[in-house]
Write a protein that holds these residues in place. Structure first.
Motif, short mmCIF file in Angstrom:
data_model
loop_
_atom_site.label_atom_id
_atom_site.label_comp_id
_atom_site.label_asym_id
_atom_site.label_seq_id
_atom_site.Cartn_x
_atom_site.Cartn_y
_atom_site.Cartn_z
N ALA A 232 -5.39 -0.21 5.32
CA ALA A 232 -6.53 0.41 4.90
C ALA A 232 -6.63 1.82 5.08
O ALA A 232 -7.32 2.68 4.16
N THR A 233 -6.02 2.37 6.03
CA THR A 233 -6.06 3.81 6.33
C THR A 233 -5.09 4.51 5.09
O THR A 233 -5.55 5.43 4.76
N VAL B 69 -3.43 -4.60 8.90
CA VAL B 69 -4.55 -4.20 7.94
C VAL B 69 -5.00 -2.80 8.18
O VAL B 69 -5.77 -2.15 7.52
N GLY B 70 -5.29 -2.50 9.57
CA GLY B 70 -5.67 -1.17 10.00
C GLY B 70 -4.82 -0.10 9.42
O GLY B 70 -5.27 0.68 8.97
N PHE C 255 0.66 -1.26 0.04
CA PHE C 255 -0.21 0.03 -0.14
C PHE C 255 0.92 1.20 0.01
O PHE C 255 0.20 2.52 0.08
N ASN D 249 -8.64 3.85 11.27
CA ASN D 249 -7.61 2.96 11.61
C ASN D 249 -7.76 2.58 12.91
O ASN D 249 -7.59 1.38 13.49
N LEU E 115 -10.63 -0.16 13.27
CA LEU E 115 -10.43 -1.27 12.40
C LEU E 115 -9.21 -2.01 13.19
O LEU E 115 -9.37 -3.37 13.28
N SER E 116 -8.24 -1.40 13.61
CA SER E 116 -7.13 -1.90 14.22
C SER E 116 -7.55 -2.64 15.31
O SER E 116 -7.26 -3.74 15.81
#
Length: 190
Positions: free
Chosen positions: A188-189, A184-185, A126, A160, A163-164
C-alpha cells in the motif's frame, strides 16, 4: 544545508524495516520469512534506485542548462523505463517464486518459505509503482524539489506503520494477517 534527500531515503528504509520489527513481535517464523522476502525486495528496490540516480543526474543537468523540455523528456522516458522494469522484475520473481526461494534457501523450513512466498506474491505486483516512485523522486530532486519526495516518503512511512500494525495483529476490526499484513502495508505504501 538541505537534509531532505537523506531524510527521504531514511523514511523509505523504514517502510522495509517496520514490517520486520512488527512481525518479529508476532511470530518467529514470520520474522524468519521476512529475512528472506524482505531482504530480497529491499535488494531489488535498492538496485533499481541506482538507475534512478541516473534520472536525477540527467534532469539536474538539463535544469542547470535551462532546458526544461529536455528534463521533461528525460523524466517521461525514465518513468516508462521504471514501470516496465518493475513489471519485468516482478514477473520474473513471481513466476520463479517457490522454486527460486527453495534454491536460495534449501535449509529453510517449509512454513518459512511459504510465508516468504506469500509476502512476495503481495508485494511484487506493486514493484512497477515502487520503481516509478523512486524515479519520480529522483526527477523531482534533480529539478530542485527535494521537499516533495520527503513529504511523500514521510506520509508513506506513517501509513505503512499504521496499516501494518493493524493488519499484522488484527487491530481496529481488521483480521490478524501476520506476514501478509506486513506485505499489504508495504504494498500500500508503494
Amino acid at each position: 544545508s538541505d537534509f531532505s534527500v537523506p531524510l527521504s531515503d531514511a523514511m523509505i528504509t523504514t517502510v522495509f524495516f517496520t514490517g520486520r520489527v512488527l512481525v518479529g513481535q508476532h511470530s518467529s517464523t514470520g520474522l524468519a520469512s521476512l529475512h528472506i522476502s524482505g531482504t530480497l525486495t529491499w535488494t531489488l528496490y535498492s538496485l533499481f534506485t541506482a538507475f534512478a540516480a541516473g534520472t536525477l543526474a540527467v534532469v539536474a543537468r538539463s535544469i542547470g542548462a535551462g532546458d526544461r523540455a529536455a528534463a521533461a523528456r528525460a523524466t517521461r522516458g525514465a518513468l516508462v523505463f521504471a514501470f516496465v522494469m518493475g513489471f519485468v522484475i516482478a514477473g520474473i520473481f513471481l513466476v520463479a517464486n517457490g522454486a527460486f526461494l527453495r534454491l536460495l534457501f534449501p535449509r529453510a523450513e517449509d512454513e518459512v518459505l511459504r510465508d516468504a512466498g506469500a509476502y512476495l506474491h503481495i508485494v511484487l505486483p506493486f514493484f512497477p509503482l515502487a520503481f516509478v516512485e523512486a524515479t519520480a523522486a529522483a526527477a523531482l530532486q534533480g529539478s530542485g524539489d527535494t521537499r516533495t519526495p520527503l513529504y511523500v516518503a514521510g506520509l508513506g512511512s506513517i501509513a505503512n506503520l499504521a496499516l501494518s500494525a493493524a493488519l499484522i495483529f488484527g487491530k481496529l476490526g481488521f483480521p490478524e494477517m501476520g506476514v501478509k499484513g506486513a506485505a499489504v502495508g508495504t504494498a500500500a505504501t508503494m
